[in-house]
Design a protein around this motif. Structure first.
Motif, short mmCIF file in Angstrom:
data_model
loop_
_atom_site.label_atom_id
_atom_site.label_comp_id
_atom_site.label_asym_id
_atom_site.label_seq_id
_atom_site.Cartn_x
_atom_site.Cartn_y
_atom_site.Cartn_z
N GLY A 88 0.84 -1.16 -0.56
CA GLY A 88 -0.41 -0.30 0.14
C GLY A 88 1.04 1.05 -0.39
O GLY A 88 0.03 2.39 -0.80
N ALA A 89 2.26 1.85 0.73
CA ALA A 89 2.83 2.28 0.36
C ALA A 89 3.15 2.42 -0.68
O ALA A 89 3.42 4.03 -0.88
N VAL A 90 4.01 1.84 -1.44
CA VAL A 90 4.35 1.81 -2.79
C VAL A 90 2.70 2.32 -3.90
O VAL A 90 3.06 3.12 -4.63
N LEU A 91 1.90 1.79 -3.68
CA LEU A 91 0.82 2.31 -3.99
C LEU A 91 0.59 3.60 -3.86
O LEU A 91 0.06 4.29 -5.26
N GLY A 92 0.49 3.96 -3.48
CA GLY A 92 0.07 5.14 -2.28
C GLY A 92 1.03 6.22 -3.51
O GLY A 92 0.78 7.59 -3.47
N LYS A 93 2.10 5.71 -3.81
CA LYS A 93 2.72 7.25 -3.96
C LYS A 93 2.61 7.36 -5.49
O LYS A 93 2.74 8.20 -6.03
N ARG A 94 2.75 6.00 -6.34
CA ARG A 94 2.08 6.10 -7.05
C ARG A 94 0.48 6.00 -8.63
O ARG A 94 0.47 6.20 -8.83
N LEU A 95 -0.35 6.27 -6.97
CA LEU A 95 -1.99 6.16 -7.19
C LEU A 95 -2.25 7.74 -7.08
O LEU A 95 -2.34 8.22 -6.42
N PRO A 96 -3.08 8.32 -8.11
CA PRO A 96 -3.70 9.74 -7.30
C PRO A 96 -4.84 8.96 -6.66
O PRO A 96 -5.66 8.66 -6.00
N GLU A 97 -5.04 10.30 -5.53
CA GLU A 97 -5.98 10.65 -4.25
C GLU A 97 -6.43 9.68 -4.93
O GLU A 97 -8.21 9.45 -3.87
N HIS A 98 -7.52 10.60 -5.58
CA HIS A 98 -9.21 10.33 -5.87
C HIS A 98 -8.87 8.58 -6.17
O HIS A 98 -9.85 7.75 -5.90
N ILE A 99 -8.51 8.09 -7.02
CA ILE A 99 -8.20 7.04 -6.91
C ILE A 99 -8.75 6.14 -5.83
O ILE A 99 -8.99 5.29 -5.41
N THR A 100 -7.19 7.10 -4.85
CA THR A 100 -6.77 5.29 -3.73
C THR A 100 -8.21 5.92 -2.36
O THR A 100 -9.03 5.09 -1.89
N LYS A 101 -9.13 6.77 -2.33
CA LYS A 101 -10.19 7.64 -2.34
C LYS A 101 -11.46 6.10 -2.26
O LYS A 101 -12.15 5.96 -1.60
N TRP A 102 -11.81 6.56 -4.05
CA TRP A 102 -12.37 6.06 -4.10
C TRP A 102 -12.39 4.02 -3.74
O TRP A 102 -13.60 3.84 -3.66
N GLY A 103 -11.15 3.81 -4.26
CA GLY A 103 -10.83 2.63 -3.97
C GLY A 103 -11.01 2.28 -2.27
O GLY A 103 -12.28 1.12 -1.85
N ALA A 104 -10.81 2.94 -1.25
CA ALA A 104 -10.66 2.49 -0.18
C ALA A 104 -12.26 2.73 -0.01
O ALA A 104 -13.04 1.37 0.37
N ALA A 105 -13.03 3.28 -0.32
CA ALA A 105 -14.90 4.05 0.05
C ALA A 105 -15.47 2.56 -0.33
O ALA A 105 -16.43 1.58 0.74
N ALA A 106 -14.88 1.91 -1.43
CA ALA A 106 -15.53 0.69 -2.60
C ALA A 106 -15.48 0.26 -1.28
O ALA A 106 -16.42 -1.32 -1.33
N LEU A 107 -14.00 -0.12 -0.70
CA LEU A 107 -13.77 -2.15 -0.51
C LEU A 107 -14.86 -1.94 1.57
O LEU A 107 -14.91 -2.55 1.99
N PHE A 108 -14.80 -0.71 1.96
CA PHE A 108 -15.59 0.09 3.29
C PHE A 108 -17.06 -0.93 2.34
O PHE A 108 -17.17 -1.40 3.92
N VAL A 109 -17.51 -0.67 1.89
CA VAL A 109 -19.23 -0.84 0.77
C VAL A 109 -19.08 -2.23 0.92
O VAL A 109 -19.67 -2.74 1.70
N LEU A 110 -17.77 -2.97 0.08
CA LEU A 110 -18.01 -4.37 -0.04
C LEU A 110 -18.17 -4.71 1.83
O LEU A 110 -18.77 -6.15 2.03
N PHE A 111 -16.78 -4.84 2.42
CA PHE A 111 -16.50 -5.45 3.73
C PHE A 111 -17.83 -5.39 4.10
O PHE A 111 -18.50 -5.88 5.83
N GLY A 112 -18.56 -3.72 4.19
CA GLY A 112 -19.68 -3.20 5.05
C GLY A 112 -20.72 -4.01 4.73
O GLY A 112 -21.59 -5.19 5.83
N ILE A 113 -21.03 -4.42 3.56
CA ILE A 113 -22.37 -5.53 2.77
C ILE A 113 -22.12 -6.89 3.33
O ILE A 113 -23.14 -7.66 4.25
N LEU A 114 -20.43 -7.25 3.15
CA LEU A 114 -20.10 -8.63 3.66
C LEU A 114 -20.67 -8.47 4.96
O LEU A 114 -21.66 -9.83 5.44
N LEU A 115 -20.33 -8.30 5.54
CA LEU A 115 -20.94 -8.30 6.84
C LEU A 115 -22.21 -7.79 8.01
O LEU A 115 -22.44 -8.65 8.57
N VAL A 116 -22.69 -7.39 6.93
CA VAL A 116 -23.89 -7.14 7.39
C VAL A 116 -24.99 -8.58 6.67
O VAL A 116 -25.53 -9.23 7.35
N VAL A 117 -24.38 -8.72 6.00
CA VAL A 117 -24.77 -9.94 5.27
C VAL A 117 -25.01 -11.67 6.22
O VAL A 117 -25.92 -12.35 6.29
#
Length: 188
Positions: free
Chosen positions: A152-181
Motif C-alpha cells: 500500500g505504501a508503494v501504491l500510494g505514491k503511484r496512484l492519484p488520491e481520488h483513485i485511492t479514496k474511491w478504492g478505499a470507499a468501495a472496499l469499505f462498502v463491500l466489507f460492510g455489506i458482507l458483514l451485514v449479510v
C-alpha cells in the motif's frame, strides 16, 4: 501456536486489504502502530472472553457482525466526504500521525470484532494460557498486516488520491455489506 494460527487466518482477510488501503494514504509506520494497538485490544478482549466465558460469546456474533458492517458503511461515506479538503488540509491529514493512528486503529478494531481471528483467539484462550495466547495472536495479526502495508505504501505514491479514496470507499462498502449479510444469515 497462536501466532501461527492467527497469521494463517489473516492471510487474504479483509484486514490485509484495509492495511494496504490505509498505507496508500498514511505513513506505513502509523498504519502499523494503529494495527498493533487495535490487535492488542481486540485480542486482549478475546482472551478475556475465552478465559472467563468461553463459548457463550458465540451466541452474539451475528449482532457484532451487523454493527461492524454498518460502521464500515459509515467509514465509506466518511472516506468520500473527504473530497472537500483543500490541498493544504489533505497534506495535514496525510501527515497527522495521531489522526492516522486513530483512524486505522478504530477501523481495525471494528473489523476484527466477531472476525474469525477473534473467535480463534477465544478458542485458543479456552485451551491455552491467556498471556501467551494474547501476545501470540497480536504478533500474528501484526505480521500478517506488514506485507500489505508495504504494498500500500508503494501504491500510494503511484496512484492519484481520488483513485485511492474511491478504492478505499468501495472496499469499505463491500466489507460492510458482507458483514451485514453474514450477520443476517446467522440470525436466519
Amino acid at each position: 501456536m497462536s501466532t501461527a494460527v492467527i497469521f494463517v487466518a489473516e492471510l487474504g482477510d479483509k484486514s490485509q486489504l484495509m492495511a494496504m488501503t490505509f498505507a496508500a494514504r498514511y505513513r506505513a509506520r502509523d498504519v502499523l502502530i494503529g494495527i498493533t494497538a487495535a490487535a492488542a485490544l481486540v485480542h486482549l478482549a478475546s482472551v478475556g472472553i475465552g478465559y472467563f466465558i468461553g463459548d457463550a460469546f458465540a451466541d452474539h456474533q451475528q449482532w457484532i457482525s451487523i454493527v461492524a458492517g454498518l460502521a464500515f458503511l459509515g467509514f465509506a461515506a466518511w472516506t468520500l466526504r473527504g473530497d472537500e479538503l483543500t490541498e493544504d488540509e489533505a497534506n495535514k491529514a496525510r501527515t497527522s500521525q495521531g489522526a492516522a493512528i486513530l483512524a486505522v486503529g478504530i477501523a481495525f478494531f471494528l473489523a476484527e470484532l466477531g472476525d474469525k481471528t477473534m473467535l480463534a483467539t477465544i478458542t485458543l484462550a479456552t485451551q491455552e494460557g491467556w498471556l501467551g495466547t494474547w501476545i501470540g495472536s497480536t504478533l500474528g495479526m501484526v505480521a500478517a498486516g506488514a506485507l500489505p502495508i508495504g504494498v500500500g505504501a508503494v501504491l500510494g505514491k503511484r496512484l492519484p488520491e481520488h483513485i485511492t479514496k474511491w478504492g478505499a470507499a468501495a472496499l469499505f462498502v463491500l466489507f460492510g455489506i458482507l458483514l451485514v449479510v453474514d450477520g443476517i444469515r446467522m440470525i436466519a
